[in-house]
Write an enzyme that holds these catalytic residues in place. Structure first.
Site, mmCIF file in Angstrom:
data_model
loop_
_atom_site.group_PDB
_atom_site.id
_atom_site.type_symbol
_atom_site.label_atom_id
_atom_site.label_comp_id
_atom_site.label_asym_id
_atom_site.label_seq_id
_atom_site.Cartn_x
_atom_site.Cartn_y
_atom_site.Cartn_z
ATOM 1 N N ASN A 37 -14.834 26.786 23.439
ATOM 2 C CA ASN A 37 -15.000 28.221 23.629
ATOM 3 C C ASN A 37 -14.290 28.720 24.892
ATOM 4 O OD1 ASN A 37 -15.938 30.779 23.157
ATOM 5 N ND2 ASN A 37 -18.071 30.362 23.716
ATOM 6 N N HIS A 122 -32.688 31.139 19.031
ATOM 7 C CA HIS A 122 -32.590 31.868 20.298
ATOM 8 C C HIS A 122 -33.358 33.183 20.227
ATOM 9 C CE1 HIS A 122 -28.585 29.843 21.657
ATOM 10 N NE2 HIS A 122 -29.530 28.983 21.369
ATOM 11 N N ARG A 147 -36.054 29.211 21.837
ATOM 12 C CA ARG A 147 -35.593 29.253 23.223
ATOM 13 C C ARG A 147 -35.778 30.686 23.695
ATOM 14 N NH1 ARG A 147 -29.409 29.075 25.491
ATOM 15 N NH2 ARG A 147 -29.594 31.278 24.981
ATOM 16 N N TYR A 159 -27.160 36.179 31.527
ATOM 17 C CA TYR A 159 -26.879 35.226 30.458
ATOM 18 C C TYR A 159 -27.963 35.239 29.373
ATOM 19 C CZ TYR A 159 -27.007 30.959 27.816
ATOM 20 O OH TYR A 159 -27.084 30.081 26.766
ATOM 21 N N ASP A 214 -33.353 27.916 29.003
ATOM 22 C CA ASP A 214 -32.073 27.436 29.528
ATOM 23 C C ASP A 214 -31.800 28.114 30.871
ATOM 24 O OD1 ASP A 214 -29.476 26.597 29.924
ATOM 25 O OD2 ASP A 214 -28.770 27.135 27.916
ATOM 26 N N HIS A 216 -29.193 27.390 32.616
ATOM 27 C CA HIS A 216 -27.732 27.517 32.610
ATOM 28 C C HIS A 216 -27.101 27.199 33.961
ATOM 29 C CE1 HIS A 216 -24.197 29.159 30.293
ATOM 30 N NE2 HIS A 216 -24.929 28.652 29.336
ATOM 31 N N GLU A 240 -33.739 23.471 30.293
ATOM 32 C CA GLU A 240 -32.367 22.987 30.108
ATOM 33 C C GLU A 240 -31.479 23.335 31.305
ATOM 34 O OE1 GLU A 240 -30.749 24.502 26.474
ATOM 35 O OE2 GLU A 240 -28.690 24.131 27.101
ATOM 36 N N GLU A 266 -24.751 19.690 27.675
ATOM 37 C CA GLU A 266 -23.828 20.377 26.759
ATOM 38 C C GLU A 266 -22.403 20.426 27.304
ATOM 39 O OE1 GLU A 266 -25.884 24.156 26.549
ATOM 40 O OE2 GLU A 266 -24.358 25.101 27.776
ATOM 41 N N ARG A 287 -27.917 16.456 25.464
ATOM 42 C CA ARG A 287 -27.599 17.724 24.808
ATOM 43 C C ARG A 287 -26.175 17.847 24.276
ATOM 44 N NH1 ARG A 287 -28.907 21.611 22.891
ATOM 45 N NH2 ARG A 287 -28.367 23.382 24.180
ATOM 46 N N ASP A 320 -20.785 28.903 18.953
ATOM 47 C CA ASP A 320 -19.398 28.507 19.202
ATOM 48 C C ASP A 320 -19.100 27.069 18.748
ATOM 49 O OD1 ASP A 320 -20.948 29.114 21.946
ATOM 50 O OD2 ASP A 320 -19.814 27.277 22.292
ATOM 51 N N GLU A 343 -30.402 22.478 18.122
ATOM 52 C CA GLU A 343 -30.188 23.909 18.373
ATOM 53 C C GLU A 343 -29.430 24.493 17.188
ATOM 54 O OE1 GLU A 343 -27.455 24.746 21.556
ATOM 55 O OE2 GLU A 343 -28.386 26.676 21.996
ATOM 56 N N TRP A 406 -22.113 30.178 36.011
ATOM 57 C CA TRP A 406 -22.512 31.041 34.878
ATOM 58 C C TRP A 406 -23.323 30.244 33.873
ATOM 59 C CZ3 TRP A 406 -21.353 30.928 29.518
ATOM 60 C CH2 TRP A 406 -21.908 32.021 28.805
HETATM 61 C C1 GCO Z 1 -26.685 26.739 24.767
HETATM 62 C C2 GCO Z 1 -25.527 27.003 25.651
HETATM 63 C C3 GCO Z 1 -24.553 28.037 25.167
HETATM 64 C C4 GCO Z 1 -23.325 28.076 26.045
HETATM 65 C C5 GCO Z 1 -22.110 28.325 25.212
HETATM 66 C C6 GCO Z 1 -20.822 28.454 26.014
HETATM 67 O O1 GCO Z 1 -27.641 26.149 25.275
HETATM 68 O O2 GCO Z 1 -26.616 27.082 23.600
HETATM 69 O O3 GCO Z 1 -25.904 27.164 26.976
HETATM 70 O O4 GCO Z 1 -25.181 29.273 25.080
HETATM 71 O O5 GCO Z 1 -23.454 29.074 26.996
HETATM 72 O O6 GCO Z 1 -21.983 27.283 24.297
HETATM 73 O O7 GCO Z 1 -19.748 28.573 25.154
HETATM 74 MG MG MG Z 2 -27.398 25.602 27.217
#
Ligand code: GCO
Ligand code: MG
Length: 406
Positions: A37, A122, A147, A159, A214, A216, A240, A266, A287, A320, A343, A406
């Site tokens: 992405n 989500h 989530r 976010y 999350d 993040h 997360e 991730e 993850r 994504d 997820e 981010w």
């Molecule tokens: C999640 C992730 C995504 C990412 C994204 C970035 O836990 O699903 O944090 O939301 O932000 O995949 O491209």
């Molecule tokens: Mg995440």
């Protein structure tokens, strides 16, 4: 059997996806997801210029013996671009092998260890009432785990939350622009707000609903440790990415202060990123996505490593990840013993038309279906009707303008 062609397709039926299609001299084809992405074209070029020439004429059944030279032969190991490209090859070859065997991929991975794959969806809102509505909406869609993400008082764009024209990170390409959207951040405000959010969700939905959150990558280890402690009573399924994990040792600080379960990975792309986290038992869920970790073969090895430490899977599955990457994940989820949760955000209708798939979503659970291979077909004509749209992920800044994770 020999590989005679390997083509790379980019399509944007709501957001960009990169797909590798490998064709054999016997006419059997295999698909792999290579979507990274915000950096899609780097993987397209890597595949077209550096990987495809190595594949032509080789035996598609030799999956490990194709994977190893792509990884070791590059000399410059690891990294998301390389590993997304290798992942696409790995999954396409598993797809071919399973089609030749006339079996769904999960059968080649040891067969089903469970009847279906539990997912989480989500839920998000600008404020608590909007979030509660969103949890209800996910439940109406069948999800049995959510989530939860909300806006933070005083911050405009955060976010994971729909705020007017800025859409959640996992929504359609509207969240992404030709230049990055700038979101704002204030960690102390977030740390004050999140416990009130979880309190409201627990009051509304009771203790049984599995809840995830999350962070993040936005907290320091100490902030993450304090947050984990503050929210223990809400019994999260996982917290997360509470702190950036490039420094795996940082999780020792978090771990020694809280029993809130932790999920990480991730943005990782090899088992080495997890070495300390797993062997020192610093996390509870790994993850990584099939798509960013070099494919089904290495992710399976990661899960076996994690299993020695009673750590479970939680494969990354936002929008994504293309339906090709999702399908590969669901086969693995069904087969591995230490499955935790998957997820799943679903895809736009246009995406599901370009990528017709055998996997199904019922009552909050996925099943890969029984089609031979991974069970996804790519409609090249329809795909071409949705050309690539350049788009970046957002960046985060503090009130004084400093860039933040981010
Ligand atoms: C999640 C992730 C995504 C990412 C994204 C970035 O836990 O699903 O944090 O939301 O932000 O995949 O491209
Ligand atoms: Mg995440």
């Amino acid at each position: 059997m020999k590989i005679v062609d390997a083509a790379v397709f980019v399509t944007c039926p709501g957001r960009n996806f990169v797909t590798l299609k490998i064709t054999t001299d016997e006419g059997v084809t295999g698909l792999g997801d290579a979507t990274l992405n915000g950096r899609e074209q780097a993987v397209v070029t890597y595949l077209r210029e550096h990987v495809v020439p190595l594949l032509i004429g080789t035996d598609p059944h030799r999956i490990e013996d194709t994977w190893q030279p792509l990884y070791r032969g590059a000399y410059w190991r690891r990294g998301p671009v390389t590993m997304a490209a290798i992942a696409a090859v790995d999954v396409a070859l598993w797809d071919i092998k399973a089609k030749v065997a006339n079996l769904p991929l999960y059968q080649l991975l040891g067969g089903a260890s469970r009847d279906r794959v539990r997912t989480y969806g989500h839920a998000n809102g600008r404020d608590i009432p909007e979030l509660l509505d969103s949890v209800r909406a996910r439940q109406a869609e069948g999800y049995q785990a959510s989530r939860v993400q909300t806006g933070v008082p005083g911050l405009e764009k955060v976010y994971g939350v729909h705020t007017g024209e800025v859409i959640a990170a996992n929504a359609t390409r509207l969240d992404q622009r030709a230049l990055p959207v700038v979101e704002d951040w204030d960690t102390p405000a977030y740390l004050r707000h999140l416990p009130t959010v979880l309190e409201a969700v627990r009051n509304e939905f009771g203790p049984e609903l599995p809840l995830l959150h999350d962070a993040h990558h936005r907290l320091t280890p100490l902030q993450a440790a304090k947050l984990g402690k503050d929210i223990e009573r809400y019994e999260l399924f996982w917290l997360e990415d509470c702190t950036p994990a490039e420094n795996q040792q940082a999780f020792r600080v978090v771990r020694q202060h809280t029993t809130t379960p932790l999920a990480v990975g991730e943005v990782f792309n090899t088992v080495f990123d997890y070495q300390t986290l797993v062997s020192a038992q610093l996390i509870d869920y790994v993850r990584s996505a099939v798509t960013h970790f070099g494919g089904v073969s290495p992710l399976r090895k990661l899960f076996d490593f994690a299993d020695q430490h009673q750590i479970k899977s939680g494969i990354h599955g936002p929008e994504d990840i293309s339906p090709v990457g999702m399908a590969a994940a669901i086969h693995l989820d069904l087969a591995v013993h230490n499955f935790g949760i998957q997820e799943y955000s679903g895809h736009t209708d246009a995406t599901n038309e370009v990528f017709r798939h055998a996997y199904t979503f019922t009552d909050g659970h996925l099943h890969p279906g029984e089609a031979p291979g991974i069970g996804v077909e790519y409609d090249e004509e329809l795909g071409a009707a949705h050309p690539y749209v350049p788009a970046y992920l957002p960046v985060n800044r503090l009130a004084d303008g400093t860039v933040h994770d981010w």
